[in-house]
Design an enzyme around this catalytic site. Structure first.
Site, PDB file in Angstrom:
ATOM      1  CE1 TYR A  35      -3.909  -2.217   0.132  1.00 16.58           C
ATOM      2  CE2 TYR A  35      -2.771  -3.172   2.142  1.00 16.58           C
ATOM      3  CZ  TYR A  35      -3.729  -3.373   0.949  1.00 16.58           C
ATOM      4  OH  TYR A  35      -4.572  -4.472   1.042  1.00 16.58           O
ATOM      5  CG  HIS A  79      -9.632  -1.314  -4.954  1.00 12.17           C
ATOM      6  ND1 HIS A  79     -10.043  -1.676  -3.735  1.00 12.17           N
ATOM      7  CD2 HIS A  79     -10.680  -1.533  -5.754  1.00 12.17           C
ATOM      8  CE1 HIS A  79     -11.545  -1.970  -3.963  1.00 12.17           C
ATOM      9  NE2 HIS A  79     -11.791  -1.870  -5.078  1.00 12.17           N
TER      10      HIS A  79
HETATM   11  C1  DQA Z   1      -7.799  -2.035  -0.896  1.00 14.87           C
HETATM   12  C2  DQA Z   1      -7.709  -3.547  -1.406  1.00 14.87           C
HETATM   13  C3  DQA Z   1      -8.600  -4.622  -0.689  1.00 14.87           C
HETATM   14  O1  DQA Z   1      -8.382  -5.990  -1.203  1.00 14.87           O
HETATM   15  C4  DQA Z   1      -8.012  -4.576   0.843  1.00 14.87           C
HETATM   16  O2  DQA Z   1      -8.850  -5.232   1.675  1.00 14.87           O
HETATM   17  C5  DQA Z   1      -7.900  -3.220   1.524  1.00 14.87           C
HETATM   18  C6  DQA Z   1      -7.275  -2.183   0.424  1.00 14.87           C
HETATM   19  C7  DQA Z   1      -6.822  -1.176  -1.767  1.00 14.87           C
HETATM   20  O3  DQA Z   1      -6.879   0.012  -1.433  1.00 14.87           O
HETATM   21  O4  DQA Z   1      -5.933  -1.812  -2.459  1.00 14.87           O
HETATM   22  O5  DQA Z   1      -8.083  -2.948   2.559  1.00 14.87           O
HETATM   23  O6  DQA Z   1      -9.240  -1.787  -0.984  1.00 14.87           O
END
Ligand code: DQA
Length: 144
Positions: free
Chosen positions: A22, A99
């Site tokens: 992330y 995402h």
């Molecule tokens: C997310 C992707 C999801 O699978 C994960 O559970 C998240 C973050 C993303 O921003 O990449 O918490 O939404």
């Protein structure tokens, strides 16, 4: 034009949470970037983060009549929440799903979104830029 930004569970931990997936940008920094872009686009922004599904449903219900569009990173609820899909359908507020990571390049269970087919569009895999691209697209769509 009023846009509600919703960040789902564990996104409050951005910056320290699995940085290889992330990145190291915090949620406050993402919100600052969004605020700057919103000013440029003439969008009035409200932001909300919650770790609780019910609170997310309540916030979306209360956006009826108060938001023209929703930019949402549903995080883990993307893959599980019928209630979230239902409230987005019930309110009929156009929304864009975003995402940070590319959910299609990760575990199998992340490749399914219960929201994507009723979203205006989905942006996935560009880190904080996913939010910025999503806001631009939503703003263009709402202007049309
Ligand atoms: C997310 C992707 C999801 O699978 C994960 O559970 C998240 C973050 C993303 O921003 O990449 O918490 O939404």
């Amino acid at each position: 034009m009023r846009v509600l930004v919703i960040h789902g569970p564990n996104l409050n931990l951005l910056g320290t949470r699995e940085p290889t997936v992330y990145g190291d940008v915090t949620l406050d920094q993402v919100n600052d970037m969004l605020a700057t872009l919103a000013t440029e686009l003439g969008v009035e922004l409200s932001t909300f983060q919650t770790n609780q599904e019910g609170l997310m449903v309540d916030r979306i219900q209360s956006a009826m009549g108060n938001a023209d569009g929703i930019l949402i990173n549903p995080a883990g609820f993307t893959h599980t929440s019928v209630a979230l899909r239902d409230v987005l359908l019930a309110t009929e507020i156009p929304f864009v799903e975003v995402h940070l990571s590319n959910i299609h390049a990760r575990e199998e269970f992340r490749r399914t979104s219960l929201l994507a087919d009723v979203a205006e569009g989905v942006v996935s895999g560009f880190g904080p830029d996913s939010y910025l691209l999503g806001l631009r697209a939503l703003s263009t769509l709402l202007e049309a």
